[in-house]
Design an enzyme around this catalytic site. Structure first.
Site, PDB file in Angstrom:
ATOM      1  N   LYS A 205      37.571  71.277  75.191  1.00  0.00           N
ATOM      2  CA  LYS A 205      37.747  70.058  74.420  1.00  0.00           C
ATOM      3  C   LYS A 205      37.920  68.984  75.366  1.00  0.00           C
ATOM      4  O   LYS A 205      37.523  67.795  75.345  1.00  0.00           O
ATOM      5  CB  LYS A 205      38.516  70.402  73.273  1.00  0.00           C
ATOM      6  CG  LYS A 205      38.788  69.040  72.532  1.00  0.00           C
ATOM      7  CD  LYS A 205      39.264  69.509  71.170  1.00  0.00           C
ATOM      8  CE  LYS A 205      39.632  67.922  70.331  1.00  0.00           C
ATOM      9  NZ  LYS A 205      40.208  68.513  69.062  1.00  0.00           N
ATOM     10  N   GLU A 211      43.381  76.328  83.487  1.00  0.00           N
ATOM     11  CA  GLU A 211      42.746  77.505  83.759  1.00  0.00           C
ATOM     12  C   GLU A 211      41.239  77.329  83.738  1.00  0.00           C
ATOM     13  O   GLU A 211      40.514  77.842  84.586  1.00  0.00           O
ATOM     14  CB  GLU A 211      43.079  78.505  82.603  1.00  0.00           C
ATOM     15  CG  GLU A 211      44.510  79.074  82.440  1.00  0.00           C
ATOM     16  CD  GLU A 211      45.443  78.053  81.441  1.00  0.00           C
ATOM     17  OE1 GLU A 211      44.966  76.882  81.323  1.00  0.00           O
ATOM     18  OE2 GLU A 211      46.367  78.536  81.073  1.00  0.00           O
ATOM     19  N   GLY A 265      40.573  72.807  68.675  1.00  0.00           N
ATOM     20  CA  GLY A 265      40.199  73.689  69.381  1.00  0.00           C
ATOM     21  C   GLY A 265      40.195  75.150  68.913  1.00  0.00           C
ATOM     22  O   GLY A 265      39.086  75.807  69.001  1.00  0.00           O
ATOM     23  N   ARG A 266      40.993  75.406  68.096  1.00  0.00           N
ATOM     24  CA  ARG A 266      40.984  76.788  67.398  1.00  0.00           C
ATOM     25  C   ARG A 266      39.854  76.800  66.092  1.00  0.00           C
ATOM     26  O   ARG A 266      39.711  77.835  65.470  1.00  0.00           O
ATOM     27  CB  ARG A 266      42.094  77.287  67.099  1.00  0.00           C
ATOM     28  CG  ARG A 266      43.122  76.259  66.254  1.00  0.00           C
ATOM     29  CD  ARG A 266      44.529  76.779  66.383  1.00  0.00           C
ATOM     30  NE  ARG A 266      45.404  75.947  65.651  1.00  0.00           N
ATOM     31  CZ  ARG A 266      45.879  74.685  66.041  1.00  0.00           C
ATOM     32  NH1 ARG A 266      45.577  74.411  67.442  1.00  0.00           N
ATOM     33  NH2 ARG A 266      46.721  73.906  65.481  1.00  0.00           N
ATOM     34  N   GLU A 351      49.146  79.408  66.267  1.00  0.00           N
ATOM     35  CA  GLU A 351      49.264  78.149  66.850  1.00  0.00           C
ATOM     36  C   GLU A 351      49.037  77.079  65.923  1.00  0.00           C
ATOM     37  O   GLU A 351      49.644  75.901  66.051  1.00  0.00           O
ATOM     38  CB  GLU A 351      47.680  77.999  67.794  1.00  0.00           C
ATOM     39  CG  GLU A 351      48.013  76.691  68.846  1.00  0.00           C
ATOM     40  CD  GLU A 351      46.989  76.828  69.879  1.00  0.00           C
ATOM     41  OE1 GLU A 351      45.791  76.395  69.602  1.00  0.00           O
ATOM     42  OE2 GLU A 351      47.365  77.051  71.147  1.00  0.00           O
ATOM     43  N   HIS A 382      45.917 106.386  65.994  1.00  0.00           N
ATOM     44  CA  HIS A 382      46.739 107.050  67.217  1.00  0.00           C
ATOM     45  C   HIS A 382      47.424 106.311  68.143  1.00  0.00           C
ATOM     46  O   HIS A 382      47.825 106.950  69.324  1.00  0.00           O
ATOM     47  CB  HIS A 382      45.300 107.672  68.187  1.00  0.00           C
ATOM     48  CG  HIS A 382      44.181 108.578  66.968  1.00  0.00           C
ATOM     49  ND1 HIS A 382      44.619 109.688  66.770  1.00  0.00           N
ATOM     50  CD2 HIS A 382      43.361 107.915  66.297  1.00  0.00           C
ATOM     51  CE1 HIS A 382      43.647 110.133  65.712  1.00  0.00           C
ATOM     52  NE2 HIS A 382      43.055 109.080  65.594  1.00  0.00           N
ATOM     53  N   LYS A 510      53.289  74.117  79.985  1.00  0.00           N
ATOM     54  CA  LYS A 510      52.340  73.545  80.755  1.00  0.00           C
ATOM     55  C   LYS A 510      52.940  72.591  81.756  1.00  0.00           C
ATOM     56  O   LYS A 510      52.563  72.566  83.047  1.00  0.00           O
ATOM     57  CB  LYS A 510      51.034  72.763  80.091  1.00  0.00           C
ATOM     58  CG  LYS A 510      50.228  73.717  79.216  1.00  0.00           C
ATOM     59  CD  LYS A 510      49.066  72.678  78.652  1.00  0.00           C
ATOM     60  CE  LYS A 510      48.450  73.481  77.487  1.00  0.00           C
ATOM     61  NZ  LYS A 510      47.454  72.443  76.788  1.00  0.00           N
TER      62      LYS A 510
HETATM   63  O1  F6P Z   1      46.884  75.707  75.112  1.00  0.00           O
HETATM   64  C1  F6P Z   1      46.569  75.144  73.907  1.00  0.00           C
HETATM   65  C2  F6P Z   1      44.956  74.540  73.845  1.00  0.00           C
HETATM   66  O2  F6P Z   1      45.310  73.293  73.776  1.00  0.00           O
HETATM   67  C3  F6P Z   1      44.533  75.171  72.664  1.00  0.00           C
HETATM   68  O3  F6P Z   1      44.860  74.594  71.538  1.00  0.00           O
HETATM   69  C4  F6P Z   1      43.046  75.008  73.047  1.00  0.00           C
HETATM   70  O4  F6P Z   1      42.090  75.896  71.936  1.00  0.00           O
HETATM   71  C5  F6P Z   1      43.086  75.560  74.576  1.00  0.00           C
HETATM   72  O5  F6P Z   1      44.222  74.853  74.936  1.00  0.00           O
HETATM   73  C6  F6P Z   1      41.954  75.241  75.215  1.00  0.00           C
HETATM   74  O6  F6P Z   1      41.950  73.717  75.312  1.00  0.00           O
HETATM   75  P1  F6P Z   1      40.385  72.863  75.832  1.00  0.00           P
HETATM   76  O7  F6P Z   1      39.433  73.383  74.986  1.00  0.00           O
HETATM   77  O8  F6P Z   1      40.724  71.422  75.883  1.00  0.00           O
HETATM   78  O9  F6P Z   1      40.209  73.400  77.360  1.00  0.00           O
END
Ligand code: F6P
Length: 548
Positions: A205, A211, A265-266, A351, A382, A510
């Site tokens: 987003k 990452e 995002g979620r 979240e 199990h 972060k």
């Molecule tokens: O770590 C939190 C967050 O902002 C989530 O809410 C989101 O889904 C994820 O990181 C990834 O964010 P982005 O889509 O901006 O890479």
């Protein structure tokens, strides 16, 4: 807490004391129609909550609590596209993305329907090009592998759904997902893939997430190493709200798919973030998935609270969390293809509702989101079911099960269904010490053995669960399941008066990681500014890496 809310909560507390002695076994014994009364159908999906510790009075008190929290007004504002995410000044209008038919979609005063449909059509056209083998890599060979790079909401939903709907992915394209900054993730994911046949979809987003951007740069280096500097444009697509950052990364404009800041995002898998899923299952199946979400939106908007599945899921959750003090909630899909559904729900629920202040910033007066966890059955049986049956913690469970399998052996499926139903029945019924003793005697045990073993073979029972039974796990059903949980989360947030659509709690870690990164990367940088534990861990790690 308004006085009426406090009163409604007090009534629930008193009611718990009044019914605490009534076991689930007894409730069934007293009411031959309990299953009919405490289950709701949405077409071929059934929500059975008859194994929950509820009576008509409980449901009435719970709906009073929702009303006292102003739930219906909050729901109306949410569905109308008002800026319910008050800390970021945004709507949370993911429902607009699945409103397949109808008139204008007003968000922040603007009609978004044309823009939403244009972006969906752009995704569909790109997906069809790939599925038909017409998208070529830099060397002129068709793309066969699609690797999504994203994390959190830009990974969990599409990854979960692509696995869930694997039988609908018939194009022959390979779908993979990379999320972790751990280099092992991308290394293991790319092993065996031919760069000349691989497309990366960078999904973010913000297009700034550490990452994702680290993995995207590594992916680009992998392409350049194999195919040369000019190759990446044929091997990358991007999904983001940050279109300029996508361009700066070098993704051609016709391969950049947008969405909007009013999509959390979620909650974003309904948007272009669903691109890997659209590529995997095709636009028509994706439309069915959207239609499933739309079914639930209409049900959530129109059904009375006491027959409204996501509202009931939320109210039962509040009953457990706030009145019985239960801290966790298990989701056990008896569906191997839903293996990532609990992980997906963890972000959706925890979240969204893992908050300690109200919408106005005051401390919340009650517990909020439980810890959500789970694994598919029968595997869980199990592993951790021992605790569910005989542990000292009571964890309410949601069981999910399809009536019929897709592309799987019907005999296996009968066994799967039998196990699912057996577990919820066993949790409810339990086995008294007298029953355990009788069973041991029937097996020929001596009285000494009976006395020794019966306590271990006793099950307290009365352990609550709900079951979601659906015909089969197809795109429409999956859309329904996801939207049910989304609206459950919204309803609980409304009752707790928290903002389900921000996530400030992920920021501190972060920031600290950004500050720590140069210290970690250097063998000598000073650790004086760090707390004692972190400094000690950095030093210990330096000592270990120095031995290489
Ligand atoms: O770590 C939190 C967050 O902002 C989530 O809410 C989101 O889904 C994820 O990181 C990834 O964010 P982005 O889509 O901006 O890479």
């Amino acid at each position: 807490m308004t006085p009426s809310f406090r009163e409604a909560l007090a009534r629930l507390e008193a009611h718990r004391h009044a019914i605490a002695h009534r076991t689930l076994r007894a409730l069934f014994a007293q009411d031959a129609r309990r299953f009919e009364t405490f289950s709701v159908r949405l077409d071929d999906l059934l929500f059975d909550f008859s194994k929950q510790p509820v009576t008509d009075v409980t449901i009435a008190h719970l709906t009073e609590l929702a009303e006292a929290a102003g739930f219906e007004g909050k729901r109306a504002r949410f569905l109308a596209g008002e800026p319910v995410n008050n800390t970021e000044g945004r709507a949370a209008m993911h429902m607009a993305l699945r409103a397949l038919h109808g008139g204008p979609l007003s968000i922040g005063g603007a009609d978004m329907r044309a823009a939403i449909e244009a972006e969906r059509a752009k995704c569909a056209a790109f997906a069809e090009t790939l599925r038909a083998g017409r998208a070529l890599g830099a060397g002129g060979r068709p793309i066969r592998n699609v690797v999504n790079i994203g994390i959190g909401g830009s990974d969990l939903g599409p990854a979960m759904a692509t696995r869930a709907l694997a039988p609908f992915a018939t194009s022959g394209l390979v779908s993979r997902f990379v999320s972790n900054v751990d280099g092992a993730d991308i290394a293991d994911t790319l092993r065996g893939l031919d760069p000349g046949e691989t497309l990366f979809v960078v999904s973010s987003k913000t297009f700034t997430t550490l990452e994702t951007m680290t993995n995207a740069r590594s992916a680009r280096a992998w392409i350049v190493a194999a195919l040369g500097e000019g190759a990446p444009s044929a091997h990358f697509a991007a999904v983001s709200t940050n279109l300029s950052a996508c361009a700066a990364f070098g993704v051609p404009a016709d391969r950049v798919f947008g969405f909007w800041d009013w999509v959390g995002g979620r909650y974003s898998m309904w948007s272009s973030i669903g691109l890997p899923l659209i590529i995997a299952i095709g636009p028509q199946h994706f439309a069915d998935f959207l239609a499933g979400g739309q079914d639930v939106d209409a049900h959530f908007r129109d059904a009375p609270l006491d027959r409204n599945i996501p509202v009931l899921m939320a109210l039962i959750g509040v009953w457990h969390r706030n009145v019985w003090g239960r801290a966790t909630h298990a989701v056990i899909p008896y569906d191997q293809r839903l293996a990532r559904f609990p992980a997906y729900l963890q972000q959706l629920d925890m979240e969204s509702n893992g908050k300690s202040v109200t919408r106005e910033g005051a401390p919340v007066a009650m517990a909020t989101a439980p810890v959500v966890w789970g694994e598919p059955g029968t595997n869980g049986q199990h592993a951790f079911f021992q605790l569910l049956h005989q542990g000292t913690e009571v964890a309410p469970v949601d069981f999910l099960i399809a009536a019929e399998p897709i592309a799987a052996d019907p005999h296996h499926h009968d066994l799967l269904v039998a196990n699912c139903l057996a577990q919820s029945a066993a949790l409810m019924t339990g086995r008294t010490q007298e029953e355990a003793a009788a069973a041991l005697r029937a097996q020929g045990a001596s009285e000494a053995e009976v006395a020794r073993l019966a306590p271990h073979k006793t099950f307290p029972g009365d352990r609550p669960s709900s079951t979601l039974l659906y015909r089969r796990l197809d795109p429409r059903t999956l859309g329904r399941l996801v939207a049910l949980y989304e609206h459950k989360v919204f309803t609980q947030a409304a009752i707790w008066d928290i903002n389900a659509f921000d996530q400030w709690g992920v920021e501190l870690g972060k920031e600290l990681a950004t500050r720590l990164q140069p210290i970690v990367a250097s063998p000598t940088a000073s650790t004086d500014a760090l707390d004692g534990s972190t400094a000690g861990l950095v030093a210990a790690r330096r000592a270990l890496t120095a031995q290489r």
